[in-house]
Design a protein around this motif. Structure first.
Motif, PDB file in Angstrom:
ATOM      1  N   ARG A 250     110.043 -35.476 -46.248  1.00  0.00           N
ATOM      2  CA  ARG A 250     111.101 -36.476 -46.450  1.00  0.00           C
ATOM      3  C   ARG A 250     112.420 -35.990 -45.849  1.00  0.00           C
ATOM      4  NH1 ARG A 250     108.355 -37.564 -51.511  1.00  0.00           N
ATOM      5  NH2 ARG A 250     107.676 -39.746 -51.519  1.00  0.00           N
ATOM      6  N   ARG A 289     104.781 -41.456 -42.034  1.00  0.00           N
ATOM      7  CA  ARG A 289     104.560 -42.352 -43.169  1.00  0.00           C
ATOM      8  C   ARG A 289     105.854 -42.619 -43.930  1.00  0.00           C
ATOM      9  NH1 ARG A 289     102.545 -40.855 -48.158  1.00  0.00           N
ATOM     10  NH2 ARG A 289     101.725 -38.902 -47.308  1.00  0.00           N
ATOM     11  N   PHE A 290     106.624 -41.569 -44.205  1.00  0.00           N
ATOM     12  CA  PHE A 290     107.862 -41.752 -44.965  1.00  0.00           C
ATOM     13  C   PHE A 290     108.910 -42.500 -44.156  1.00  0.00           C
ATOM     14  CE2 PHE A 290     106.649 -37.651 -47.369  1.00  0.00           C
ATOM     15  CZ  PHE A 290     105.932 -38.394 -48.297  1.00  0.00           C
ATOM     16  N   GLU A 293     107.898 -46.149 -44.343  1.00  0.00           N
ATOM     17  CA  GLU A 293     108.147 -46.675 -45.688  1.00  0.00           C
ATOM     18  C   GLU A 293     109.631 -46.928 -45.909  1.00  0.00           C
ATOM     19  OE1 GLU A 293     106.517 -43.916 -48.465  1.00  0.00           O
ATOM     20  OE2 GLU A 293     104.442 -44.595 -48.186  1.00  0.00           O
ATOM     21  N   ARG A 294     110.462 -45.977 -45.493  1.00  0.00           N
ATOM     22  CA  ARG A 294     111.905 -46.102 -45.738  1.00  0.00           C
ATOM     23  C   ARG A 294     112.513 -47.254 -44.940  1.00  0.00           C
ATOM     24  NH1 ARG A 294     113.167 -41.435 -44.095  1.00  0.00           N
ATOM     25  NH2 ARG A 294     114.108 -42.004 -42.102  1.00  0.00           N
ATOM     26  N   GLY A 297     109.396 -50.643 -45.408  1.00  0.00           N
ATOM     27  CA  GLY A 297     108.748 -50.949 -46.684  1.00  0.00           C
ATOM     28  C   GLY A 297     107.250 -51.111 -46.564  1.00  0.00           C
ATOM     29  N   VAL A 298     106.650 -50.449 -45.573  1.00  0.00           N
ATOM     30  CA  VAL A 298     105.222 -50.553 -45.315  1.00  0.00           C
ATOM     31  C   VAL A 298     104.578 -49.189 -45.542  1.00  0.00           C
ATOM     32  CG1 VAL A 298     103.465 -50.989 -43.553  1.00  0.00           C
ATOM     33  CG2 VAL A 298     105.502 -52.417 -43.654  1.00  0.00           C
ATOM     34  N   SER A 299     103.413 -49.173 -46.194  1.00  0.00           N
ATOM     35  CA  SER A 299     102.691 -47.924 -46.415  1.00  0.00           C
ATOM     36  C   SER A 299     101.517 -47.845 -45.442  1.00  0.00           C
ATOM     37  CB  SER A 299     102.181 -47.849 -47.864  1.00  0.00           C
ATOM     38  OG  SER A 299     101.528 -46.628 -48.096  1.00  0.00           O
ATOM     39  N   THR A 305      98.655 -43.411 -39.113  1.00  0.00           N
ATOM     40  CA  THR A 305      99.533 -42.291 -38.757  1.00  0.00           C
ATOM     41  C   THR A 305      98.904 -41.425 -37.663  1.00  0.00           C
ATOM     42  OG1 THR A 305      98.655 -40.944 -40.578  1.00  0.00           O
ATOM     43  CG2 THR A 305     100.628 -42.254 -41.021  1.00  0.00           C
TER      44      THR A 305
END
Length: 357
Positions: A250, A289-290, A293-294, A297-299, A305
């Motif tokens: 992160r 991935r992070f 997401e940040r 807003g998608v995982s 990845t």
């Protein structure tokens, strides 16, 4: 209301109460009359948890209630839910909420078990909102944790799945992950409680039942006792390692990324490909991935990845990647991540190839 009967303190009762007391203290639910709810099915695990929470919560400055979810999957389910509600009231829990849910078998890839779980957790969220409760306590035991880890291994799941269930996961508390299932049953015997026997727990159509009744006993017989505890220790070690890697990734995600546009139009971000490549594979994947997401807003799943990282480690002029909720292209040494359909720009006007630190 007549005070609930106080059972004689036995090793099983003391053990379960201690685990509940410890987690209520460590997790720090709201004090000064704050409310927690026990997810009660009427089975031995949740009934022992309900009784222990009814005893320990007032001593921690908390109120304790119960939420019973009727999945309507069996004949007479409403009667089972009503009986569990009656037991909760006898234990002194208040409020006691019964919520009936609809399990849609066709919307979850995991089949009826996963669909029921989705409906159940949605009901827990509803109960928390309606009552203002800070946490929901669930009666998952060490045996449940071992089964979860073993199922993850069999499916070839990644480390996130193999970590098993967390004792504290947002508003969800699982105080009994260090307690064997036999201990909760003994608690009920010692406390004079009469748990409901769910017929689904003996139905071999369900994978978890087969693991419980066949796979784990075979492993214990062939490899010696302690297999369940070993699986749970493995899950705990993976949680520690994964948490450390997550924290590292992160921080690096924020260092390696910068806005693609100075305007607030949601244009996206860009990541320095060469600096990303210097990190170990497990960290690279987390950074991607992070970052996604940040920003979006998608995982992303592992397959996504890995596809993105081929633009870093195996670059030979590939076309843009269109992934769920994000488009990725390599351009001038950068990975440019935009919303689907958004045309990438060259980014902020800075000296070429010099990312923000």
């Amino acid at each position: 209301m007549e005070s609930p009967r106080r059972p004689r303190l036995t090793p099983a009762i003391a053990d379960v109460r201690r685990h509940v007391r410890t987690l209520l203290t460590e997790a720090g639910p709201a004090r000064g009359g704050g409310l927690v709810l026990v997810g009660l099915s009427g089975g031995a695990d949740s009934l022992a948890l309900a009784a222990a929470t009814a005893f320990e919560a007032p001593r921690a400055g908390l109120r304790a209630g119960a939420v019973i979810v009727d999945h309507a999957l069996q004949a007479g389910s409403a009667g089972v839910a009503a009986a569990a509600a009656g037991q909760a009231r006898e234990l002194g829990l208040d409020p006691v909420i019964v919520l009936r849910v609809t399990v849609d078998h066709g919307t979850d890839a995991g089949g009826p078990e996963a669909s029921a779980r989705t409906a159940r957790y949605a009901a827990f969220d509803q109960a928390r909102r309606e009552t203002g409760a800070s946490h929901i306590l669930l009666g998952h035991t060490l045996d449940d944790q071992a089964e979860t880890v073993l199922l993850g291994l069999a499916r070839g799941s990644g480390p996130t799945s193999l970590q098993g269930m967390k004792p504290v996961g947002g508003p969800i508390l699982r105080p009994l992950l260090g307690i064997r299932r036999a201990r909760t049953r003994q608690f009920c015997v010692d406390a004079g409680l009469h748990p409901w026997q769910d017929p689904h727990n003996d139905d071999p159509r369900f994978q978890r039942v087969r693991v419980r009744q066949t796979v784990l006993p075979v492993l214990e017989r062939e490899l010696g006792p302690g297999v369940a505890e070993a699986l749970v220790r493995t899950a705990g070690q993976l949680r520690e390692d994964s948490s450390a890697l997550d924290d590292l990734a992160r921080g690096l995600s924020e260092q390696l990324s910068e806005p693609l546009s100075d305007s607030a139009d949601g244009a996206g971000i860009r990541l320095d490909a060469s600096r990303l490549e210097t990190n170990p594979p497990a960290v690279r994947q987390r950074i991607i991935r992070f970052s996604v997401e940040r920003e979006f807003g998608v995982s992303l799943e592992r397959v996504h990845t890995l596809a993105v990282l081929r633009l870093v480690t195996d670059w030979h002029g590939q076309k843009p990647l269109d992934l769920p909720g994000v488009r990725v292209i390599r351009q001038d040494g950068w990975l440019i991540l935009t919303a689907p359909g958004h045309a990438p720009s060259k980014g902020p006007s800075r000296s070429h190839g010099t990312p923000r630190h």
